[in-house]
Write a protein that holds these residues in place. Structure first.
Motif: not given
Length: 323
Positions: A165-172, A303-309
């Motif tokens: 999971h990436p650090v998202g738009p809210l910083g968590n 996006l690559e991370s989100v797509r994989w998830l």
């Protein structure tokens, strides 16, 4: 060369180890052996694996001896988090190997005072983690500049890539942000949304480490920011992420007090830690001395991370990706 990579099965090592093998090096990976690599690569068949519990062996004073016993020309340390551990390794490697390349963090610098942040103009660190990383970087630089072990420290941003999971738009790391954005739901953001986060793809970090190994003379005694070519602020990140699902982000700014009331404590604190720093870094030094040329913009890496998830059923979203 024989290169010993400490923690080579993690985010960076998943991409770095195959790079080093393809460059013709004899690679040894030291890890606890409890986690599979995030991306498969046939180059791993040529890697020697050594299982070790670094934390436990550091306590026993045996870990550095283990590393030296592998007779490395270069040591790449991806999982060092305390000054004591770093110092013990340096003292044992001195005179025994040619180069130590250490993984630090952009959090060695505190809240931004001027952007982009260079290796020279960063503010003093805040928090135990950042203070520790700054102390290690300073120790390594002093070691090399007084004629001891040749060292280099590289300081990645928020690492992203397939498999986590990436650090998202809210910083968590709270995954609910992706459901809200993918469904066009309102998203409460603390402050005004102008705070920056600086991501980087794991393979771009691996590129920088490979370059530091290859350009030892240029890298000797130096420290480098290792991030994407640009950075995202909260509102821009949210708008871009929503567009992946064919949505437009509806952002509602709230105070930090209100944000904490409606957010899990751990997630709210992570948001604060990321956003209060407001980090946007320069990579000019890494480009000039190492030839560092990151291939991923931050939104492409995320996006690559989100797509994989999404494809692996590990992220709850309201609809399919549109790109």
């Amino acid at each position: 060369m024989r290169i010993v990579v400490i923690g080579g099965s993690g985010h960076i090592g998943t991409f770095l180890v195959p790079r080093l093998v393809r460059a013709g090096h004899d690679v040894v990976n030291i890890s606890r052996g409890q986690r599979s690599r995030y991306v498969d690569d046939p180059a791993w068949a040529q890697v020697r694996h050594v299982a070790a519990d670094r934390e436990g062996e550091d306590r026993d004073g045996t870990f550095a001896d283990r590393v030296v016993g592998l007779r490395p020309d270069v040591v790449v340390d991806l999982i060092c988090f305390t000054l004591e551990s770093a110092t013990a390794l340096v003292e044992r490697l001195r005179g025994e190997t040619g180069h130590l390349v250490h993984c630090g963090s952009i959090w060695r610098f505190g809240p931004s005072l001027k952007i982009p942040i260079t290796e020279e103009n960063g503010a003093p660190p805040i928090g135990e983690y950042g203070i520790g990383k700054a102390a290690i970087a300073k120790m390594l630089q002093e070691e090399s500049r007084r004629g001891g072990l040749v060292t280099t420290s590289l300081h990645p941003g928020h690492i992203v890539g397939p498999g986590w999971h990436p650090v998202g738009p809210l910083g968590n790391l709270d995954p609910t942000v992706w459901r809200k954005l993918s469904n066009g739901e309102p998203l409460e953001i603390p402050g005004i949304g102008a705070e920056f986060m600086h991501h980087v793809h794991a393979d771009d970090v691996a590129q920088a480490f490979e370059a530091a190994v290859a350009r030892r003379e240029a890298a000797a005694g130096e420290d480098f920011n290792v991030v994407a070519p640009s950075a995202l602020n909260v509102r821009g990140f949210a708008q871009i992420a929503a567009s992946w699902f064919g949505q437009t982000a509806e952002l509602r700014t709230v105070t930090w007090e209100a944000f904490r009331r409606t957010t899990e404590t751990e997630a709210a604190q992570a948001s604060w830690e990321h956003l209060v720093r407001n980090h946007y870094f320069s990579i000019d030094k890494a480009h000039a001395l190492l030839g560092y040329a990151p291939q991923h913009e931050p939104e492409d890496a995320v996006l690559e991370s989100v797509r994989w998830l999404v494809e692996h059923g590990q992220l709850d979203v309201a609809g399919p990706l549109k790109i």
